[in-house]
Design a protein around this motif. Sequence first.
Motif, PDB file in Angstrom:
ATOM      1  N   SER A  19       0.822  -1.220   0.000  1.00 13.22           N
ATOM      2  CA  SER A  19       0.000   0.000   0.000  1.00 13.22           C
ATOM      3  C   SER A  19       0.852   1.265   0.000  1.00 13.22           C
ATOM      4  O   SER A  19       0.408   2.311  -0.486  1.00 13.22           O
ATOM      5  CB  SER A  19      -0.956   0.003   1.195  1.00 13.22           C
ATOM      6  N   SER A  22       1.193   3.229  -3.300  1.00 17.32           N
ATOM      7  CA  SER A  22       0.077   3.990  -3.858  1.00 17.32           C
ATOM      8  C   SER A  22       0.387   5.482  -3.833  1.00 17.32           C
ATOM      9  O   SER A  22       0.950   5.991  -2.851  1.00 17.32           O
ATOM     10  CB  SER A  22      -1.198   3.718  -3.063  1.00 17.32           C
ATOM     11  N   LYS A  28      -4.556   4.878   0.753  1.00 19.76           N
ATOM     12  CA  LYS A  28      -3.588   3.928   0.216  1.00 19.76           C
ATOM     13  C   LYS A  28      -4.046   2.524   0.590  1.00 19.76           C
ATOM     14  O   LYS A  28      -4.248   2.237   1.752  1.00 19.76           O
ATOM     15  CB  LYS A  28      -2.194   4.211   0.767  1.00 19.76           C
ATOM     16  N   TYR A  45      -1.387  -2.536  -5.339  1.00 20.99           N
ATOM     17  CA  TYR A  45      -1.880  -1.359  -4.614  1.00 20.99           C
ATOM     18  C   TYR A  45      -2.813  -0.576  -5.526  1.00 20.99           C
ATOM     19  O   TYR A  45      -2.850  -0.797  -6.743  1.00 20.99           O
ATOM     20  CB  TYR A  45      -0.718  -0.477  -4.136  1.00 20.99           C
ATOM     21  N   ASN A  46      -3.575   0.330  -4.946  1.00 21.19           N
ATOM     22  CA  ASN A  46      -4.493   1.148  -5.732  1.00 21.19           C
ATOM     23  C   ASN A  46      -3.741   2.277  -6.431  1.00 21.19           C
ATOM     24  O   ASN A  46      -2.744   2.785  -5.924  1.00 21.19           O
ATOM     25  CB  ASN A  46      -5.629   1.700  -4.865  1.00 21.19           C
ATOM     26  N   GLY A  47      -4.217   2.631  -7.607  1.00 22.52           N
ATOM     27  CA  GLY A  47      -3.577   3.712  -8.345  1.00 22.52           C
ATOM     28  C   GLY A  47      -4.111   3.802  -9.761  1.00 22.52           C
ATOM     29  O   GLY A  47      -5.116   3.189 -10.116  1.00 22.52           O
TER      30      GLY A  47
END
Length: 136
Positions: A19, A22, A28, A45-47
């Motif tokens: 995380s 991110s 995150k 991870y987010n993005g």
Amino acid sequence: MKLRNTWEEYALQLATVASNRSIDPYKKVGACGLDFENRVLGVAYNGLAPGKDVEPSFWLDRDERRKYMMHAEVNLLSDFKRGNCKILACTLLPCSACATMIAAYGIKKVVYSEVYARDTNALDIFNFYNITCVKI
């Protein structure tokens, strides 16, 4: 005396480390998948999509940028085939859309560390599909 972490705790720790990659200044999120021999299938991870650059102003409107964000779970699921993952660990309870994708991948156990009050329908979805879901 506990000698070492469970596989679920281990996967969640890896998700937490992921995380940190991110670039989302608001939330995150990290995810990790383990196979049936507890080997790491991937971390994510987010993005935004790889290679997508945005102006700093993009991040100012949280609601507007949200529709362009790829969730950590989606990024993780792209790393392996259906039926290969035994445990999916995520730093945040998956949203309902991610929960249905997790079910489609045949994953039978999800662990998470935090609830995002915006969408808790994943718990019902996991229950419907007989997926064990545990908050650690």
